[in-house]
Design a protein around this motif. Structure first.
Motif, PDB file in Angstrom:
ATOM      1  N   HIS A  61       9.408  -5.784  41.358  1.00 49.31           N
ATOM      2  CA  HIS A  61      10.293  -5.062  40.448  1.00 49.31           C
ATOM      3  C   HIS A  61       9.585  -3.820  39.896  1.00 49.31           C
ATOM      4  CE1 HIS A  61      13.057  -8.531  40.338  1.00 49.31           C
ATOM      5  NE2 HIS A  61      13.920  -7.698  39.790  1.00 49.31           N
ATOM      6  N   PRO A  62      10.336  -2.762  39.620  1.00 52.04           N
ATOM      7  CA  PRO A  62       9.732  -1.578  38.980  1.00 52.04           C
ATOM      8  C   PRO A  62       9.313  -1.886  37.551  1.00 52.04           C
ATOM      9  CG  PRO A  62      12.115  -1.304  39.212  1.00 52.04           C
ATOM     10  CD  PRO A  62      11.761  -2.584  39.918  1.00 52.04           C
ATOM     11  N   MET A  91      15.117  -1.080  32.383  1.00 51.32           N
ATOM     12  CA  MET A  91      14.561  -0.883  33.722  1.00 51.32           C
ATOM     13  C   MET A  91      15.432   0.118  34.464  1.00 51.32           C
ATOM     14  SD  MET A  91      13.658  -3.705  36.665  1.00 51.32           S
ATOM     15  CE  MET A  91      12.422  -4.496  35.638  1.00 51.32           C
ATOM     16  N   GLU A  92      14.799   1.179  34.932  1.00 55.63           N
ATOM     17  CA  GLU A  92      15.492   2.258  35.656  1.00 55.63           C
ATOM     18  C   GLU A  92      16.722   2.750  34.891  1.00 55.63           C
ATOM     19  OE1 GLU A  92      15.972   0.476  39.626  1.00 55.63           O
ATOM     20  OE2 GLU A  92      14.222   1.658  40.253  1.00 55.63           O
TER      21      GLU A  92
END
Length: 442
Positions: A61-62, A91-92
């Motif tokens: 995962h980022p 996230m993002e």
């Protein structure tokens, strides 16, 4: 008005910020950020690897960013050069749907859209133990009925006073502290507030209590049942709903008088249906309010040394009677006595709102009011569900409750169930001494 954290640091002598978030298992995670870097962090957030915490993520995962909510900032009274601030996980560019504080924020917004503003207060119980966690910290705290023991509370005066002084300094409005029903157990109360602010305070209180206890050479635990045979740690929640948030609130929309079992104890139609939602979803609620294997040693406990467990085991409600899952101590509010000390501060508030909104939307009826002593006469109640016997039963009840799962969020519910089932599998694969003692010679 949004607090500028860089200006806050300059005005208050803060050198570091703890940007904190709470994972699915209630673990408090933080990064220590120097004040010189906080302006960028307030904009972009502090980076975390979600997989390294109890969130349903992988190493692929980022970065997950915890973006500080400046309205939550608290300068540590015992270390003023540091300030704690709750973070919202992103996230993002999107909120992390499974993150507990995000689950609560979304449900608060849903309730507000219907003109409902939930306010809560919690009763946080904890034990002070020796540093190894094996014994009560006070060797003289041995009374059979230790609740409100003035000698015992004064022997731990330095710890209790320091925590209470800090709450006074923070403006929380603490109003009473006591030795609780178990040896080594204490409770501290402060004023009720909007659900998100209560959750933030609850999270910080646990951090503060553990920190102060360590400073004095003790170990504070909120574990539901840390000492066999003694009363466990509850986390009772007092719930009311108002017409506006914060100081703008004028009308308690729960309050009302009328006929019927709820009207007789001061709950109007909205209060009746909100309570109906709590009763309707109670067995599934336990997966959130009582989230550990150990939790079920509290709510299904045999008689404790003091004579009562002070915990429910049946889905019943009453007036001003502490032997039931829900009591209505006065007009316009009720107390949910199901949660324990392990409950996640954010998920506790979220699941209360989710169940209550469900009840209001479906005009749920809470059912019969029982005014009996459940500890003495509970066996006579044959038409009320029993609470889950263990964590697996609670998870199964939650999984079957499609309405509550949807209200809490599809992504959250899937992640929570997955990780809690993994925890249960870990527990049942553990070989215990009990197994050998009872099976070795068969």
């Amino acid at each position: 008005m949004t607090t500028d954290l860089a200006a806050f640091a300059k005005e208050n002598g803060v050198k570091y910020f703890m940007i904190s978030f709470t994972d699915l298992f209630g673990g408090q995670r933080a990064k220590l950020v120097p004040a010189q870097a906080i302006a960028d962090m307030q904009e972009d957030g502090a980076g975390f690897a979600g997989f390294a915490t109890y969130l349903d993520m992988t190493p692929a995962h980022p970065d997950m960013l915890a973006v500080p909510d400046p309205s939550s900032v608290i300068q540590l009274p015992w270390k003023p050069e540091v300030a704690w601030v709750a973070g919202n996980c992103v996230m993002e560019g999107e909120d992390v749907a499974q993150a507990p504080r995000n689950v609560l924020r979304r449900l608060i917004d849903e309730a507000a859209a219907e003109g409902l503003h939930v306010k809560t207060g919690i009763e946080a119980e904890f034990f002070l133990l020796t540093p190894d966690g094996e014994q009560v910290s006070d060797p003289f705290d041995t009374a059979e009925k230790p609740c409100y023991d003035q000698q015992a509370v004064m022997r731990r005066y330095d710890v209790v006073r320091e925590i209470c002084d800090y709450m006074l300094e923070l403006g929380w409005g603490p109003y009473q502290n006591d030795h609780e029903d178990a040896n080594g157990q204490f409770e501290m109360n402060w004023e009720f507030d909007d659900a998100l602010r209560t959750a933030d305070k609850h999270s910080f209180f646990k951090f503060m209590t553990k920190s102060v206890a360590e400073k004095h050479g003790f170990r504070a635990t909120f574990m539901p049942k840390p000492v066999e045979g003694l009363t466990g740690n509850g986390c009772h929640a007092h719930i009311s709903v108002w017409d506006a948030p914060g100081a703008e609130a004028r009308t308690n929309v729960f309050a009302g008088e009328g006929e019927g079992p709820t009207g007789e104890v001061g709950l109007g139609e909205q209060g009746k249906h909100f309570l109906g939602g709590i009763m309707k979803h109670a067995s599934a609620l336990a997966a959130i309010t009582n989230p550990t294997v150990n939790s079920y040693k509290r709510i299904n406990a045999p008689r404790t040394m003091s004579g009562a467990t002070w915990a429910p085991n049946t889905v019943t409600w009453t007036g001003n009677n502490r032997t039931h899952m829900v009591r209505v101590p006065g007009p316009g509010r009720f107390e949910l006595r199901l949660p324990d000390g392990a409950t996640n501060p954010y998920l506790l508030q979220a699941v209360i709102i989710a169940a209550g909104l469900s009840g209001i939307r479906s005009k749920a009826d809470p059912g019969r009011r029982y005014d009996i002593d459940m500890y003495a006469e509970g066996h006579t109640v044959t038409d009320a569900p029993k609470l889950p016997l263990n964590m697996l039963d609670a998870l199964r009840d939650y999984d079957k409750d499609e309405e509550l799962k949807a209200a809490m969020g599809k992504e959250f519910s899937a992640a929570y169930l997955k990780m809690k089932h993994q925890e249960w599998d870990s527990f049942v694969s553990h070989f215990s001494r009990w197994e050998k003692e009872h099976t070795l010679d068969i």
